[in-house]
Design a protein around this motif. Structure first.
Motif, PDB file in Angstrom:
ATOM      1  N   THR A  13      20.408  52.737 -12.930  1.00 52.08           N
ATOM      2  CA  THR A  13      21.307  51.894 -12.156  1.00 52.08           C
ATOM      3  C   THR A  13      21.644  52.571 -10.833  1.00 52.08           C
ATOM      4  O   THR A  13      22.063  53.717 -10.828  1.00 52.08           O
ATOM      5  N   ARG A  14      21.475  51.881  -9.735  1.00 46.89           N
ATOM      6  CA  ARG A  14      21.885  52.408  -8.445  1.00 46.89           C
ATOM      7  C   ARG A  14      23.390  52.289  -8.364  1.00 46.89           C
ATOM      8  O   ARG A  14      23.945  51.238  -8.672  1.00 46.89           O
ATOM      9  N   PRO A  15      24.083  53.349  -7.949  1.00 51.08           N
ATOM     10  CA  PRO A  15      25.547  53.274  -7.860  1.00 51.08           C
ATOM     11  C   PRO A  15      25.991  52.125  -6.972  1.00 51.08           C
ATOM     12  O   PRO A  15      25.549  51.998  -5.838  1.00 51.08           O
ATOM     13  N   GLY A  16      26.835  51.268  -7.499  1.00 54.87           N
ATOM     14  CA  GLY A  16      27.395  50.171  -6.720  1.00 54.87           C
ATOM     15  C   GLY A  16      26.362  49.232  -6.141  1.00 54.87           C
ATOM     16  O   GLY A  16      26.627  48.545  -5.172  1.00 54.87           O
ATOM     17  N   GLY A  17      25.155  49.199  -6.712  1.00 56.77           N
ATOM     18  CA  GLY A  17      24.095  48.342  -6.190  1.00 56.77           C
ATOM     19  C   GLY A  17      23.580  48.811  -4.842  1.00 56.77           C
ATOM     20  O   GLY A  17      22.971  48.050  -4.106  1.00 56.77           O
ATOM     21  N   ALA A  18      23.831  50.068  -4.500  1.00 56.81           N
ATOM     22  CA  ALA A  18      23.485  50.606  -3.183  1.00 56.81           C
ATOM     23  C   ALA A  18      21.986  50.632  -2.953  1.00 56.81           C
ATOM     24  O   ALA A  18      21.199  50.748  -3.889  1.00 56.81           O
ATOM     25  N   GLY A  19      21.620  50.537  -1.679  1.00 58.49           N
ATOM     26  CA  GLY A  19      20.230  50.675  -1.282  1.00 58.49           C
ATOM     27  C   GLY A  19      19.847  52.144  -1.219  1.00 58.49           C
ATOM     28  O   GLY A  19      19.382  52.731  -2.176  1.00 58.49           O
ATOM     29  N   ARG A  20      20.117  52.757  -0.085  1.00 64.42           N
ATOM     30  CA  ARG A  20      19.734  54.155   0.147  1.00 64.42           C
ATOM     31  C   ARG A  20      20.866  55.076  -0.314  1.00 64.42           C
ATOM     32  O   ARG A  20      21.971  55.040   0.210  1.00 64.42           O
ATOM     33  N   VAL A  21      20.565  55.913  -1.311  1.00 67.96           N
ATOM     34  CA  VAL A  21      21.557  56.823  -1.878  1.00 67.96           C
ATOM     35  C   VAL A  21      21.356  58.212  -1.292  1.00 67.96           C
ATOM     36  O   VAL A  21      20.250  58.756  -1.319  1.00 67.96           O
ATOM     37  N   GLY A  22      22.440  58.767  -0.759  1.00 67.22           N
ATOM     38  CA  GLY A  22      22.394  60.104  -0.174  1.00 67.22           C
ATOM     39  C   GLY A  22      23.175  61.098  -1.008  1.00 67.22           C
ATOM     40  O   GLY A  22      24.111  60.736  -1.724  1.00 67.22           O
ATOM     41  N   TYR A  23      22.767  62.365  -0.889  1.00 65.51           N
ATOM     42  CA  TYR A  23      23.424  63.446  -1.627  1.00 65.51           C
ATOM     43  C   TYR A  23      23.691  64.606  -0.680  1.00 65.51           C
ATOM     44  O   TYR A  23      22.777  65.109  -0.029  1.00 65.51           O
ATOM     45  N   ALA A  24      24.945  64.998  -0.591  1.00 64.68           N
ATOM     46  CA  ALA A  24      25.348  66.146   0.227  1.00 64.68           C
ATOM     47  C   ALA A  24      26.091  67.111  -0.682  1.00 64.68           C
ATOM     48  O   ALA A  24      27.137  66.764  -1.233  1.00 64.68           O
ATOM     49  N   ALA A  25      25.542  68.293  -0.868  1.00 72.18           N
ATOM     50  CA  ALA A  25      26.142  69.261  -1.779  1.00 72.18           C
ATOM     51  C   ALA A  25      26.803  70.386  -1.008  1.00 72.18           C
ATOM     52  O   ALA A  25      26.385  70.743   0.101  1.00 72.18           O
ATOM     53  N   VAL A  92      24.273  72.862 -12.212  1.00 70.27           N
ATOM     54  CA  VAL A  92      22.970  73.497 -12.412  1.00 70.27           C
ATOM     55  C   VAL A  92      22.490  74.058 -11.081  1.00 70.27           C
ATOM     56  O   VAL A  92      22.815  73.523 -10.023  1.00 70.27           O
ATOM     57  N   PRO A  93      21.713  75.154 -11.116  1.00 70.42           N
ATOM     58  CA  PRO A  93      21.295  75.778  -9.857  1.00 70.42           C
ATOM     59  C   PRO A  93      20.149  75.071  -9.133  1.00 70.42           C
ATOM     60  O   PRO A  93      19.960  75.263  -7.940  1.00 70.42           O
ATOM     61  N   ASP A  94      19.405  74.238  -9.822  1.00 73.08           N
ATOM     62  CA  ASP A  94      18.214  73.614  -9.250  1.00 73.08           C
ATOM     63  C   ASP A  94      18.536  72.206  -8.745  1.00 73.08           C
ATOM     64  O   ASP A  94      18.920  71.331  -9.533  1.00 73.08           O
ATOM     65  N   LYS A  95      18.358  71.986  -7.439  1.00 78.67           N
ATOM     66  CA  LYS A  95      18.655  70.670  -6.846  1.00 78.67           C
ATOM     67  C   LYS A  95      17.739  69.579  -7.411  1.00 78.67           C
ATOM     68  O   LYS A  95      18.118  68.417  -7.457  1.00 78.67           O
ATOM     69  N   LEU A  96      16.531  69.937  -7.840  1.00 80.92           N
ATOM     70  CA  LEU A  96      15.652  68.933  -8.457  1.00 80.92           C
ATOM     71  C   LEU A  96      16.220  68.442  -9.780  1.00 80.92           C
ATOM     72  O   LEU A  96      16.067  67.270 -10.128  1.00 80.92           O
ATOM     73  N   ASP A  97      16.893  69.317 -10.513  1.00 80.56           N
ATOM     74  CA  ASP A  97      17.547  68.880 -11.747  1.00 80.56           C
ATOM     75  C   ASP A  97      18.667  67.894 -11.435  1.00 80.56           C
ATOM     76  O   ASP A  97      18.863  66.913 -12.165  1.00 80.56           O
ATOM     77  N   VAL A  98      19.384  68.146 -10.349  1.00 77.17           N
ATOM     78  CA  VAL A  98      20.423  67.208  -9.920  1.00 77.17           C
ATOM     79  C   VAL A  98      19.773  65.876  -9.554  1.00 77.17           C
ATOM     80  O   VAL A  98      20.242  64.810  -9.951  1.00 77.17           O
ATOM     81  N   TRP A  99      18.668  65.933  -8.814  1.00 76.87           N
ATOM     82  CA  TRP A  99      17.960  64.702  -8.431  1.00 76.87           C
ATOM     83  C   TRP A  99      17.498  63.929  -9.675  1.00 76.87           C
ATOM     84  O   TRP A  99      17.601  62.697  -9.719  1.00 76.87           O
ATOM     85  N   ARG A 100      16.997  64.630 -10.677  1.00 74.09           N
ATOM     86  CA  ARG A 100      16.533  63.955 -11.895  1.00 74.09           C
ATOM     87  C   ARG A 100      17.655  63.149 -12.555  1.00 74.09           C
ATOM     88  O   ARG A 100      17.413  62.119 -13.159  1.00 74.09           O
ATOM     89  N   GLU A 101      18.880  63.626 -12.409  1.00 72.50           N
ATOM     90  CA  GLU A 101      20.018  62.913 -12.982  1.00 72.50           C
ATOM     91  C   GLU A 101      20.500  61.782 -12.082  1.00 72.50           C
ATOM     92  O   GLU A 101      20.792  60.684 -12.547  1.00 72.50           O
ATOM     93  N   LEU A 102      20.565  62.023 -10.770  1.00 70.16           N
ATOM     94  CA  LEU A 102      21.191  61.069  -9.853  1.00 70.16           C
ATOM     95  C   LEU A 102      20.215  60.157  -9.108  1.00 70.16           C
ATOM     96  O   LEU A 102      20.605  59.090  -8.649  1.00 70.16           O
ATOM     97  N   ARG A 103      18.983  60.604  -8.940  1.00 64.11           N
ATOM     98  CA  ARG A 103      17.941  59.826  -8.243  1.00 64.11           C
ATOM     99  C   ARG A 103      18.338  59.385  -6.834  1.00 64.11           C
ATOM    100  O   ARG A 103      18.154  58.235  -6.459  1.00 64.11           O
ATOM    101  N   PHE A 104      18.837  60.314  -6.037  1.00 67.08           N
ATOM    102  CA  PHE A 104      19.163  60.014  -4.646  1.00 67.08           C
ATOM    103  C   PHE A 104      17.894  59.954  -3.813  1.00 67.08           C
ATOM    104  O   PHE A 104      16.840  60.471  -4.217  1.00 67.08           O
ATOM    105  N   ASP A 105      17.986  59.306  -2.658  1.00 62.86           N
ATOM    106  CA  ASP A 105      16.836  59.106  -1.779  1.00 62.86           C
ATOM    107  C   ASP A 105      16.768  60.111  -0.637  1.00 62.86           C
ATOM    108  O   ASP A 105      15.703  60.354  -0.075  1.00 62.86           O
ATOM    109  N   VAL A 106      17.920  60.642  -0.270  1.00 68.11           N
ATOM    110  CA  VAL A 106      17.980  61.554   0.871  1.00 68.11           C
ATOM    111  C   VAL A 106      18.970  62.669   0.562  1.00 68.11           C
ATOM    112  O   VAL A 106      20.019  62.439  -0.053  1.00 68.11           O
ATOM    113  N   PHE A 107      18.596  63.885   0.942  1.00 69.74           N
ATOM    114  CA  PHE A 107      19.413  65.075   0.717  1.00 69.74           C
ATOM    115  C   PHE A 107      19.869  65.588   2.075  1.00 69.74           C
ATOM    116  O   PHE A 107      19.062  65.776   2.985  1.00 69.74           O
TER     117      PHE A 107
END
Length: 170
Positions: A13-25, A92-107
């Motif tokens: 599920t995309r959060p809130g039906g969003a198109g492009r999901v971004g992640y800033a850590a 978790v230390p690996d950003k790819l593991d975070v991506w696997r959970e959240l499936r963002f499009d842009v970091f």
């Protein structure tokens, strides 16, 4: 706004039906204008912004620092910033593991990472899964490291002995 505990199923599920999901850590410790600048810039480049707040344990493991403000409080602060849609505890230390959970499009990251070993590795790994890495200007006037040193000096403690490598890792 939602916290990471409110996410339904980020794999399907995309959060809130969003198109492009971004992640800033970030640690977002001693929250300052540089943090706000990163989040504001990031929000302009996505439809839904997830702010990853790095846990106390991960900060100790990856940067060798103990945050001044505990994770629960940093999450609460970041979750109430109007440009952030979701605050997420990064444990978790690996950003790819975070991506696997959240499936963002842009970091999103500060440009102090551009061209560094860590930055180049992130770009390669994220390119393999279709994630774009976008850099924003690093705010030179304020940093958590400088604020942390000032707090130590004010409290009579020794200045932080952080290396240039640790500084760049932020």
């Amino acid at each position: 706004m939602t916290s990471s505990t409110d996410l339904l199923d980020p794999l399907t599920t995309r959060p809130g039906g969003a198109g492009r999901v971004g992640y800033a850590a970030g640690a977002f410790d001693l929250f300052h204008i540089g943090h706000l600048n990163l989040l504001r810039h990031a929000r302009q480049h996505c439809d839904h912004l997830i702010a990853g707040v790095v846990s106390d344990e991960m900060l100790a493991l990856t940067k060798g620092i103990t945050p001044v403000v505990p994770l629960a409080e940093r999450l609460e602060i970041v979750d109430h910033i109007d440009v952030v849609d979701t605050a997420y505890a990064e444990t978790v230390p690996d950003k790819l593991d975070v991506w696997r959970e959240l499936r963002f499009d842009v970091f999103f990251k500060g440009d102090d990472w551009r061209g560094t070993e860590k930055g180049l590795r992130l770009e390669r790994e994220f390119a393999e899964v279709g994630v774009e890495v976008v850099y924003f200007p690093y705010t030179m006037s304020t940093s958590s490291t400088v604020l942390r040193r000032a707090l130590r000096a004010l409290s009579g403690g020794a200045p932080a002995q952080e290396t240039a490598t640790a500084e760049r890792a932020r």
